[in-house]
Design a protein around this motif. Structure first.
Motif, PDB file in Angstrom:
ATOM      1  N   VAL A 139       0.544  -1.055  -0.256  1.00  0.00           N
ATOM      2  CA  VAL A 139      -0.254  -0.503   0.203  1.00  0.00           C
ATOM      3  C   VAL A 139       0.861   0.579   0.112  1.00  0.00           C
ATOM      4  O   VAL A 139       1.424   1.681   0.779  1.00  0.00           O
ATOM      5  CB  VAL A 139      -0.669  -0.308   1.050  1.00  0.00           C
ATOM      6  CG1 VAL A 139      -1.679   1.670   1.359  1.00  0.00           C
ATOM      7  CG2 VAL A 139      -2.088  -1.013   1.128  1.00  0.00           C
ATOM      8  N   TYR A 140       0.249   2.385  -0.932  1.00  0.00           N
ATOM      9  CA  TYR A 140       1.566   3.458  -1.334  1.00  0.00           C
ATOM     10  C   TYR A 140       0.925   4.529  -0.601  1.00  0.00           C
ATOM     11  O   TYR A 140      -0.582   5.009  -0.671  1.00  0.00           O
ATOM     12  CB  TYR A 140       2.111   3.326  -2.190  1.00  0.00           C
ATOM     13  CG  TYR A 140       3.162   3.143  -2.905  1.00  0.00           C
ATOM     14  CD1 TYR A 140       4.175   2.924  -3.237  1.00  0.00           C
ATOM     15  CD2 TYR A 140       2.808   1.268  -3.130  1.00  0.00           C
ATOM     16  CE1 TYR A 140       5.525   2.163  -3.676  1.00  0.00           C
ATOM     17  CE2 TYR A 140       4.146   0.585  -3.455  1.00  0.00           C
ATOM     18  CZ  TYR A 140       4.918   1.401  -3.789  1.00  0.00           C
ATOM     19  OH  TYR A 140       6.012   0.483  -4.094  1.00  0.00           O
ATOM     20  N   TYR A 141       1.525   5.566   0.693  1.00  0.00           N
ATOM     21  CA  TYR A 141       0.796   6.380   0.520  1.00  0.00           C
ATOM     22  C   TYR A 141       1.322   7.517   0.865  1.00  0.00           C
ATOM     23  O   TYR A 141       3.174   8.141   0.730  1.00  0.00           O
ATOM     24  CB  TYR A 141       1.123   6.788   2.556  1.00  0.00           C
ATOM     25  CG  TYR A 141       0.281   5.706   2.464  1.00  0.00           C
ATOM     26  CD1 TYR A 141      -1.404   5.657   2.684  1.00  0.00           C
ATOM     27  CD2 TYR A 141       1.126   4.356   2.958  1.00  0.00           C
ATOM     28  CE1 TYR A 141      -1.956   3.961   4.101  1.00  0.00           C
ATOM     29  CE2 TYR A 141      -0.084   3.121   3.297  1.00  0.00           C
ATOM     30  CZ  TYR A 141      -1.204   3.431   4.026  1.00  0.00           C
ATOM     31  OH  TYR A 141      -1.746   1.751   4.195  1.00  0.00           O
ATOM     32  N   CYS A 142       0.994   8.667   0.347  1.00  0.00           N
ATOM     33  CA  CYS A 142       1.826  10.202   0.298  1.00  0.00           C
ATOM     34  C   CYS A 142       1.873  10.771   1.684  1.00  0.00           C
ATOM     35  O   CYS A 142       0.500  10.670   2.104  1.00  0.00           O
ATOM     36  CB  CYS A 142       1.120  10.583  -0.923  1.00  0.00           C
ATOM     37  SG  CYS A 142      -0.685  11.739  -0.657  1.00  0.00           S
ATOM     38  N   ALA A 143       2.301  11.563   1.799  1.00  0.00           N
ATOM     39  CA  ALA A 143       2.532  12.531   2.917  1.00  0.00           C
ATOM     40  C   ALA A 143       3.093  13.358   3.325  1.00  0.00           C
ATOM     41  O   ALA A 143       4.246  14.058   2.419  1.00  0.00           O
ATOM     42  CB  ALA A 143       3.122  11.475   4.117  1.00  0.00           C
ATOM     43  N   ALA A 144       3.246  14.290   3.711  1.00  0.00           N
ATOM     44  CA  ALA A 144       3.393  16.642   4.069  1.00  0.00           C
ATOM     45  C   ALA A 144       4.132  16.526   5.340  1.00  0.00           C
ATOM     46  O   ALA A 144       3.562  16.048   6.496  1.00  0.00           O
ATOM     47  CB  ALA A 144       2.504  16.661   3.653  1.00  0.00           C
ATOM     48  N   ALA A 145       5.107  17.062   5.042  1.00  0.00           N
ATOM     49  CA  ALA A 145       6.078  17.398   6.086  1.00  0.00           C
ATOM     50  C   ALA A 145       6.094  18.514   5.943  1.00  0.00           C
ATOM     51  O   ALA A 145       6.376  19.646   5.030  1.00  0.00           O
ATOM     52  CB  ALA A 145       6.848  16.635   6.407  1.00  0.00           C
ATOM     53  N   ARG A 146       6.459  19.587   7.181  1.00  0.00           N
ATOM     54  CA  ARG A 146       6.836  21.028   7.052  1.00  0.00           C
ATOM     55  C   ARG A 146       8.467  21.362   6.744  1.00  0.00           C
ATOM     56  O   ARG A 146       9.045  21.926   5.835  1.00  0.00           O
ATOM     57  CB  ARG A 146       6.811  21.978   8.392  1.00  0.00           C
ATOM     58  CG  ARG A 146       5.505  21.933   9.227  1.00  0.00           C
ATOM     59  CD  ARG A 146       4.492  22.979   8.312  1.00  0.00           C
ATOM     60  NE  ARG A 146       3.158  22.655   9.012  1.00  0.00           N
ATOM     61  CZ  ARG A 146       2.532  23.829   9.459  1.00  0.00           C
ATOM     62  NH1 ARG A 146       3.582  24.212  10.712  1.00  0.00           N
ATOM     63  NH2 ARG A 146       0.989  23.068   9.896  1.00  0.00           N
ATOM     64  N   GLN A 177      -4.560   8.264   2.494  1.00  0.00           N
ATOM     65  CA  GLN A 177      -5.532   7.172   2.885  1.00  0.00           C
ATOM     66  C   GLN A 177      -5.241   5.803   2.153  1.00  0.00           C
ATOM     67  O   GLN A 177      -5.189   4.278   2.278  1.00  0.00           O
ATOM     68  CB  GLN A 177      -7.330   6.660   2.114  1.00  0.00           C
ATOM     69  CG  GLN A 177      -7.052   6.488   0.569  1.00  0.00           C
ATOM     70  CD  GLN A 177      -7.196   7.601  -0.552  1.00  0.00           C
ATOM     71  OE1 GLN A 177      -6.021   9.053  -0.359  1.00  0.00           O
ATOM     72  NE2 GLN A 177      -7.137   6.965  -1.804  1.00  0.00           N
ATOM     73  N   GLY A 178      -4.098   5.902   1.290  1.00  0.00           N
ATOM     74  CA  GLY A 178      -2.848   4.800   0.413  1.00  0.00           C
ATOM     75  C   GLY A 178      -4.445   4.322  -0.613  1.00  0.00           C
ATOM     76  O   GLY A 178      -5.170   4.691  -0.794  1.00  0.00           O
ATOM     77  N   THR A 179      -3.299   3.574  -1.948  1.00  0.00           N
ATOM     78  CA  THR A 179      -3.380   2.991  -2.791  1.00  0.00           C
ATOM     79  C   THR A 179      -2.856   1.465  -2.572  1.00  0.00           C
ATOM     80  O   THR A 179      -1.590   1.894  -2.788  1.00  0.00           O
ATOM     81  CB  THR A 179      -3.042   3.961  -3.939  1.00  0.00           C
ATOM     82  OG1 THR A 179      -3.868   2.728  -5.124  1.00  0.00           O
ATOM     83  CG2 THR A 179      -1.490   4.529  -4.534  1.00  0.00           C
ATOM     84  N   VAL A 180      -3.546   1.213  -3.461  1.00  0.00           N
ATOM     85  CA  VAL A 180      -2.583  -0.547  -3.435  1.00  0.00           C
ATOM     86  C   VAL A 180      -1.917  -0.564  -5.080  1.00  0.00           C
ATOM     87  O   VAL A 180      -2.659  -0.323  -5.891  1.00  0.00           O
ATOM     88  CB  VAL A 180      -4.001  -1.592  -3.280  1.00  0.00           C
ATOM     89  CG1 VAL A 180      -3.082  -3.313  -3.095  1.00  0.00           C
ATOM     90  CG2 VAL A 180      -4.325  -1.321  -1.850  1.00  0.00           C
TER      91      VAL A 180
END
Length: 124
Positions: A93-100, A116-119
């Protein structure tokens, strides 16, 4: 706050390619560094790649170097992950994320928002 929605996952044979997209809501997308992470069944979350807020700096896990490319389009509030030469080991499952702040190589610490993720399933 930032809301992230991934898309583009699916089933592909080994050696194939996929492009994942992550769409962000809000007006502050360009203020965030972005990362892609993945989690395979029975394994811990793993860093894949990250990109700085302006796109000038990127980093990749050794396992994907030369095969995956991260990019962003701040005008479209989107980040992408182009994956080629996919291997069964890329199944997750691949997730994108954001950081400061740009956290290349982190395990996810410092990332405030997650999609939420994508498989992605790669068959042999």
């Amino acid at each position: 706050q930032v809301q992230l929605v991934e898309s583009g996952g699916g089933l592909v044979q080994a050696g194939g390619s996929l492009r994942l997209s992550c769409a962000a809501s809000g007006r502050t997308f360009s203020s965030y560094a972005m990362g892609w992470f993945r989690q395979a069944p029975g394994k811990e979350r793993e860093f894949v790649t990250a990109i700085s807020r302006g796109g000038g700096t990127t980093s990749y896990a050794d396992s994907v170097k030369g095969r995956f490319t991260i990019s962003r389009d701040n005008a479209k509030n989107a980040v992408y992950l182009q994956m080629v030469s996919l291997k069964p080991e890329d199944t997750a499952v691949y997730y994108c994320a954001a950081a400061r702040t740009y956290y290349g190589g982190s395990n996810g610490a410092g990332y405030d928002y997650w999609g939420q993720g994508t498989v992605v399933t790669v068959s042999s």
